[in-house]
Design an enzyme around this catalytic site. Structure first.
Site, short mmCIF file in Angstrom:
data_model
loop_
_atom_site.label_atom_id
_atom_site.label_comp_id
_atom_site.label_asym_id
_atom_site.label_seq_id
_atom_site.Cartn_x
_atom_site.Cartn_y
_atom_site.Cartn_z
N HIS A 1 -4.80 5.84 -3.31
CA HIS A 1 -3.69 4.90 -3.10
C HIS A 1 -2.45 5.56 -3.69
O HIS A 1 -2.42 5.84 -4.90
CB HIS A 1 -3.97 3.58 -3.81
CG HIS A 1 -5.24 2.93 -3.35
ND1 HIS A 1 -5.28 1.98 -2.35
CD2 HIS A 1 -6.53 3.13 -3.73
CE1 HIS A 1 -6.53 1.60 -2.15
NE2 HIS A 1 -7.32 2.29 -2.96
N HIS B 1 -12.21 -0.91 2.36
CA HIS B 1 -12.90 -1.00 1.08
C HIS B 1 -14.01 -2.05 1.23
O HIS B 1 -13.75 -3.17 1.71
CB HIS B 1 -11.96 -1.48 -0.02
CG HIS B 1 -11.01 -0.45 -0.53
ND1 HIS B 1 -10.18 0.28 0.27
CD2 HIS B 1 -10.76 -0.03 -1.82
CE1 HIS B 1 -9.46 1.10 -0.48
NE2 HIS B 1 -9.78 0.93 -1.75
N GLU C 1 -17.49 -2.36 -3.30
CA GLU C 1 -17.01 -1.87 -4.60
C GLU C 1 -17.48 -2.90 -5.63
O GLU C 1 -18.40 -2.67 -6.39
CB GLU C 1 -15.48 -1.74 -4.59
CG GLU C 1 -14.88 -1.31 -5.92
CD GLU C 1 -13.33 -1.29 -5.93
OE1 GLU C 1 -12.72 -1.93 -5.04
OE2 GLU C 1 -12.75 -0.65 -6.83
N ASP D 1 -7.10 5.73 -7.82
CA ASP D 1 -5.81 5.49 -8.48
C ASP D 1 -5.72 6.40 -9.72
O ASP D 1 -5.87 5.93 -10.86
CB ASP D 1 -5.70 4.02 -8.89
CG ASP D 1 -5.85 3.10 -7.69
OD1 ASP D 1 -4.90 3.00 -6.91
OD2 ASP D 1 -6.94 2.53 -7.52
N1 ADE Z 1 -6.01 -1.02 -4.55
C1 ADE Z 1 -5.85 0.10 -5.27
N2 ADE Z 1 -7.02 0.53 -5.75
C2 ADE Z 1 -7.97 -0.32 -5.29
C3 ADE Z 1 -9.38 -0.41 -5.42
N3 ADE Z 1 -10.09 0.47 -6.13
N4 ADE Z 1 -10.00 -1.44 -4.83
C4 ADE Z 1 -9.32 -2.33 -4.13
N5 ADE Z 1 -8.00 -2.29 -3.96
C5 ADE Z 1 -7.33 -1.29 -4.54
ZN ZN Z 2 -9.32 2.16 -3.42
#
Ligand code: ADE
Ligand code: ZN
Length: 315
Positions: free
Chosen positions: A16, A194, A197, A276
């Site tokens: 991101h 995504h 997670e 990130d």
């Molecule tokens: N936005 C930025 N990083 C993220 C992540 N790991 N999961 C979901 N949204 C995100």
């Molecule tokens: Zn992500």
């Protein structure tokens, strides 16, 4: 960082751009744009990077993104990330950006896209890094708002290769965005999302069956569902895994518990990514190094992970 890991040519498929905003640049942009910050200095901001879950991180991530105002800001953000790529032998990147994080604050869509695009173009020319940009919808917002964003994006259609889905996962299943993803695909955009997670394996099924994604971002919870594992192995659906992110957000308690190598050995097309990096302790290189340090990753496994990332490129 280990020289042999650094030397492997790699692609990054889960990054991101807003999450690559280092505290130093965040403070510099705040000063440039005359924005008051709730932290006294870089050190106290860095000290706030302790998270118990995804939402705690997202709250800070959206707050940090508030310093991004001008085309030059988005250029500088993207350029700083590309310099890191160059340093770590990332030869191709497919970054996400979250337009709604900016348009909801009154920043015009074109300001965001133009700044990012110019840096990516310069990166290709000057650093030799190829790319494909992914427009990601915020799943905590409505499908209607995602439709509005897709509409705003259409004059810039050629700037993107794909649409993605990110932000708060639990309670916002892929099915919520089925129609907007269908519309994006009809425009020739590839879909990724995504899933798995923090959310359950059912969300991965939905991403595959309803959103028709070509890759799953994260997907580490697939391991809880054997039928799903068989499918992602049979169809060689890439998972863009982010080890340091997963431990920072307590998806795994400790890196030694991470399942990426277990998945790799079962034949899942897993890749290593940073998500990130400014918030989670490092870029792709540091993620590889963490697997070597904590999971006894072999050189052969590292090579396979790097090759997977090159194979799983969309462009
Ligand atoms: N936005 C930025 N990083 C993220 C992540 N790991 N999961 C979901 N949204 C995100
Ligand atoms: Zn992500």
């Amino acid at each position: 960082m280990y020289d042999w890991l650094n030397a492997l040519p790699k692609a990054e498929l889960h990054l991101h751009l807003e999450g690559s905003l280092e505290p130093e640049l965040l403070f510099a942009l705040a000063e440039r744009n005359k924005i008051a910050l709730p932290w006294n200095d870089v050190e106290s901001l860095r000290a706030a990077y302790a998270f118990n879950n995804l939402q705690e991180f997202l709250d800070l991530y959206y707050q940090g993104a508030n310093v991004l105002r001008t085309e030059q800001d988005f250029y500088d953000l993207t350029w700083a990330y590309l310099l890191k790529c160059k340093e770590q032998n990332v030869i191709h990147t497919e970054p996400f950006f979250d337009p709604q994080t900016h348009t909801d604050r009154g920043i015009p869509f074109e300001v965001v896209v133009r700044g990012i695009q110019q840096a990516l173009k310069d990166g290709e020319k000057q650093l030799g890094i190829s790319y494909g940009l992914i427009l990601s919808f915020l799943r905590h917002l409505s499908e209607e708002e995602a439709f509005k964003t897709l509409e705003q994006a259409m004059p810039f259609r050629d700037s993107f290769i794909a649409v993605g889905l990110d932000s708060s996962e639990v309670g916002h299943p892929p099915s919520k965005f089925q129609r907007v993803f269908a519309k994006a695909r009809s425009e020739g955009l590839v879909a990724v999302a995504h899933a798995g997670e923090e959310g359950p394996p059912e969300y991965i099924w939905e991403a595959l069956d309803l959103l028709k994604v070509k890759r799953i971002d994260h997907g580490v919870r697939a391991i809880e569902d054997e039928r799903l594992m068989q499918r992602i192995i049979d169809e060689q659906i890439p998972l863009t895994v982010c080890p340091l992110s997963n431990t920072k957000l307590c998806v795994f308690e400790d890196m030694r518990q991470h399942n990426i190598l277990q998945m790799l050995e079962r034949g899942v097309k897993v890749t290593v990514n940073s998500d990130d990096p400014a918030y989670f302790g490092g870029y792709v290189g540091e993620n590889f190094a963490a697997l070597y340090d904590s999971l006894n990753m072999s050189k052969e496994q590292a090579q396979r992970l790097a090759q997977n990332s090159l194979d799983a490129r969309l462009v």
